[in-house]
Enzyme design. Structure first.
Site, mmCIF file in Angstrom:
data_model
loop_
_atom_site.group_PDB
_atom_site.id
_atom_site.type_symbol
_atom_site.label_atom_id
_atom_site.label_comp_id
_atom_site.label_asym_id
_atom_site.label_seq_id
_atom_site.Cartn_x
_atom_site.Cartn_y
_atom_site.Cartn_z
ATOM 1 C CG HIS A 59 -45.052 -8.164 -16.022
ATOM 2 N ND1 HIS A 59 -45.587 -6.896 -16.076
ATOM 3 C CD2 HIS A 59 -43.764 -8.068 -16.444
ATOM 4 C CE1 HIS A 59 -44.633 -6.081 -16.515
ATOM 5 N NE2 HIS A 59 -43.528 -6.760 -16.746
ATOM 6 C CG ASP A 73 -36.811 -11.227 -17.562
ATOM 7 O OD1 ASP A 73 -36.088 -10.801 -18.467
ATOM 8 O OD2 ASP A 73 -37.327 -10.509 -16.701
HETATM 9 N N1 CMC Z 1 -44.343 -17.614 -8.620
HETATM 10 C C1 CMC Z 1 -45.260 -17.930 -7.689
HETATM 11 N N2 CMC Z 1 -46.192 -17.085 -7.185
HETATM 12 C C2 CMC Z 1 -46.163 -15.827 -7.662
HETATM 13 C C3 CMC Z 1 -45.242 -15.406 -8.636
HETATM 14 C C4 CMC Z 1 -44.309 -16.368 -9.119
HETATM 15 N N3 CMC Z 1 -43.412 -16.020 -10.048
HETATM 16 N N4 CMC Z 1 -45.454 -14.108 -8.936
HETATM 17 C C5 CMC Z 1 -46.481 -13.716 -8.155
HETATM 18 N N5 CMC Z 1 -46.906 -14.745 -7.391
HETATM 19 C C6 CMC Z 1 -48.022 -14.728 -6.452
HETATM 20 C C7 CMC Z 1 -47.655 -13.994 -5.166
HETATM 21 O O1 CMC Z 1 -47.191 -14.886 -4.195
HETATM 22 C C8 CMC Z 1 -48.963 -13.361 -4.779
HETATM 23 O O2 CMC Z 1 -49.745 -14.321 -4.171
HETATM 24 P P1 CMC Z 1 -50.793 -13.894 -3.014
HETATM 25 O O3 CMC Z 1 -51.782 -12.980 -3.662
HETATM 26 O O4 CMC Z 1 -51.391 -15.206 -2.579
HETATM 27 O O5 CMC Z 1 -49.987 -13.213 -1.941
HETATM 28 C C9 CMC Z 1 -49.618 -13.015 -6.113
HETATM 29 O O6 CMC Z 1 -49.052 -13.943 -7.069
HETATM 30 C C10 CMC Z 1 -49.353 -11.588 -6.583
HETATM 31 O O7 CMC Z 1 -47.943 -11.358 -6.539
HETATM 32 P P2 CMC Z 1 -47.304 -9.947 -6.203
HETATM 33 O O8 CMC Z 1 -45.880 -10.141 -5.781
HETATM 34 O O9 CMC Z 1 -48.201 -9.200 -5.255
HETATM 35 O O10 CMC Z 1 -47.380 -9.237 -7.628
HETATM 36 P P3 CMC Z 1 -46.499 -8.033 -8.099
HETATM 37 O O11 CMC Z 1 -47.227 -7.401 -9.208
HETATM 38 O O12 CMC Z 1 -46.084 -7.184 -6.954
HETATM 39 O O13 CMC Z 1 -45.157 -8.764 -8.620
HETATM 40 C C11 CMC Z 1 -43.486 -9.695 -9.959
HETATM 41 C C12 CMC Z 1 -44.822 -8.926 -9.921
HETATM 42 C C13 CMC Z 1 -42.952 -9.688 -11.392
HETATM 43 C C14 CMC Z 1 -42.440 -9.003 -9.064
HETATM 44 C C15 CMC Z 1 -43.734 -11.134 -9.478
HETATM 45 O O14 CMC Z 1 -44.684 -11.785 -10.305
HETATM 46 C C16 CMC Z 1 -42.454 -11.959 -9.377
HETATM 47 O O15 CMC Z 1 -41.745 -11.883 -8.366
HETATM 48 N N6 CMC Z 1 -42.133 -12.744 -10.450
HETATM 49 C C17 CMC Z 1 -40.908 -13.476 -10.503
HETATM 50 C C18 CMC Z 1 -39.785 -12.532 -10.895
HETATM 51 C C19 CMC Z 1 -39.833 -12.167 -12.363
HETATM 52 O O16 CMC Z 1 -39.987 -13.006 -13.222
HETATM 53 N N7 CMC Z 1 -39.650 -10.864 -12.621
HETATM 54 C C20 CMC Z 1 -39.563 -10.344 -13.975
HETATM 55 C C21 CMC Z 1 -40.630 -9.363 -14.314
HETATM 56 S S1 CMC Z 1 -40.682 -9.081 -16.072
HETATM 57 C C22 CMC Z 1 -39.311 -8.157 -16.396
HETATM 58 C C23 CMC Z 1 -39.559 -6.717 -16.353
HETATM 59 O O17 CMC Z 1 -40.456 -6.227 -17.078
HETATM 60 O O18 CMC Z 1 -38.804 -6.059 -15.604
#
Ligand code: CMC
Length: 422
Positions: A300, A357
């Protein structure tokens, strides 16, 4: 710290009631000719708000100061809607009054029902919701004057009350069953369940465990401060667009798999894993930099700890599966996947915990919703937060049109070359 100096000029540091201080850089461009660069708004507060507070490191979520687990366990969706919209839990009289207003607006204009026939039967219900909710502006002209506080309240009540009706109709349309009118003797959740799963030929008996799960689902997802869809609603509203158009914009944003679409993606992932023995394969893929696969329902932007909503949702999932006697292996997969990920250094280092989720898909699937309806349920719930945030923005004297700037890296000035000379 009360101010931050940049290039010899002081910029005030503002404090909220709780949470990180913010540097007020509104005069930065005027003073320095420079913008800030913050794609994804990871360090930017876009507004002042009194509605929802998240401490992502501690795993805390408060609606108007009240912890989400207390509200989910002890309150109900109508009461929470009143709290988010008006700032306080209602007195008994206020509750009765607010309930009456919401139930009075559950029916939709009969002509709006004909809109559904314009969609293909296999249309995604979120596509229908984007269109239908935007179209409400064409039906409720007496609540589109955003400068009239009374009309704003009526539009708010209409949106909250009609979302379940519209959502149930989207579902009914997709399966070829007749639409059901609302039954205002039922609770908000029970009414929605009946409109979705009932048929005119038979009485529909609402299972209290399912009704309770539905209430909790709605409460847990009702608001989440300045997330992508809420920011979309605020941005759309900042131009003076009517509330129906703004909520439609919010629905469109919510649809994406990184936001509201994640519950659908999470359940699909659990089904794809299928059995606990296949978990290591998927964990390895999630960790592989060259594989775009992510563990859906994990991670998240704000929570760097266990999402407090996921805790409640995990309990609800168990209750619903037990009560309905569903022995779904995906719950075992979910439980085990959670344990493995919580103990894996990759997920620990990156602070990736289950989010709301992760279990909400299991609950909705057990209740009987197809995956395509998951984000629709989220939209029903989040409409309350969107409307509360939109109302707060409309009442904010500092509100102005949202207009971010950019770091331009494209071509500099060049002269047009006629086609024949290119
Ligand atoms: N599985 C594997 N690796 C992950 C995941 C995951 N679910 N989420 C983040 N990472 C890794 C990502 O690869 C990155 O690694 P690195 O630093 O080596 O490049 C690091 O963790 C940080 O990720 P980010 O994408 O830069 O973080 P963000 O804050 O931009 O993204 C997120 C947050 C929710 C989009 C992401 O964690 C994700 O895609 N999760 C899966 C989708 C999901 O469950 N979304 C629902 C969010 S909760 C509902 C809501 O409130 O809307």
């Amino acid at each position: 710290m009360t101010s931050l100096a940049i290039d010899g000029k002081d910029y005030p540091v503002l404090s909220g009631t709780v949470g990180p201080e913010v540097v007020d850089i509104r005069k930065l461009y005027a003073n320095t000719g420079r913008f800030t660069y913050d794609p994804g708004f990871t360090s930017t507060a876009s507004c002042e708000s009194k509605i929802t507070y998240i401490d992502g490191d501690a795993g805390i979520l408060l609606y108007r100061g009240y912890p989400i687990d207390q509200l989910a366990e002890q309150s109900n969706f109508i009461e929470v809607a009143h709290l988010l919209l008006n700032g306080e839990l209602p007195s008994a009289d206020e509750y009765a009054d607010f309930s009456r207003h919401i139930t009075r607006h559950t029916m939709i204009h009969e002509q709006l029902a004909t809109f559904y026939r314009g969609f293909r039967r296999d249309a995604h219900p979120m596509a229908i919701m984007c269109g239908i909710v935007g179209a409400m502006a064409a039906f409720y002209h007496d609540s589109t004057d955003i400068h009239d506080p009374k009309q704003r309240v009526i539009a708010s009540h209409r949106l909250i009350a009609k979302m379940p009706t519209l959502a149930a109709m989207a579902y009914k349309y997709s399966i070829g069953q007749p639409f059901l009118y609302p039954d205002n003797s039922l609770s908000f959740s029970a009414n929605f369940l009946r409109m979705t799963f009932g048929v005119p030929a038979e009485p529909y008996v609402v299972d209290p465990v399912v009704e309770d799960a539905m209430e909790k689902l709605l409460i847990l997802q009702a608001d989440h401060e300045q997330n992508a869809s809420t920011s979309t609603v605020r941005l759309a509203g900042s131009s003076g667009a009517n509330p129906f158009a703004c909520i439609s914009a919010g629905i469109a944003c919510l649809w994406g798999p990184a936001h509201g679409g994640a519950n659908e993606a999470a359940l699909n992932m659990l089904r794809q894993i299928g059995t606990p023995d296949r978990i290591p394969e998927f964990i390895a893929r999630a960790k592989d930099k060259n594989d775009p696969f992510r563990l859906m329902g994990f991670g998240h932007r704000v929570y760097k700890n266990y999402d407090p909503r996921a805790k409640v949702m995990g309990k609800v999932a168990k209750q619903v599966l037990d009560k309905l006697g569903i022995n779904d292996p995906i719950f075992d997969v979910a439980r085990e996947l959670e344990q493995i990920a919580l103990n894996d250094p990759y997920f620990i280092d990156k602070k990736l915990y289950p989010n709301v989720d992760f279990y909400s898909g299991v609950v909705m699937s057990a209740i009987g919703f197809p995956t395509s309806m998951f984000t629709v349920l989220f939209a029903i719930s989040r409409t309350v937060g969107w409307i509360a945030q939109w109302t707060e923005m409309m009442e904010d004297p500092e509100q102005k049109i949202g207009r971010p700037r950019q770091l331009y890296t494209g071509a500099t000035h060049r002269d047009y070359v006629p086609l024949a000379s290119r």
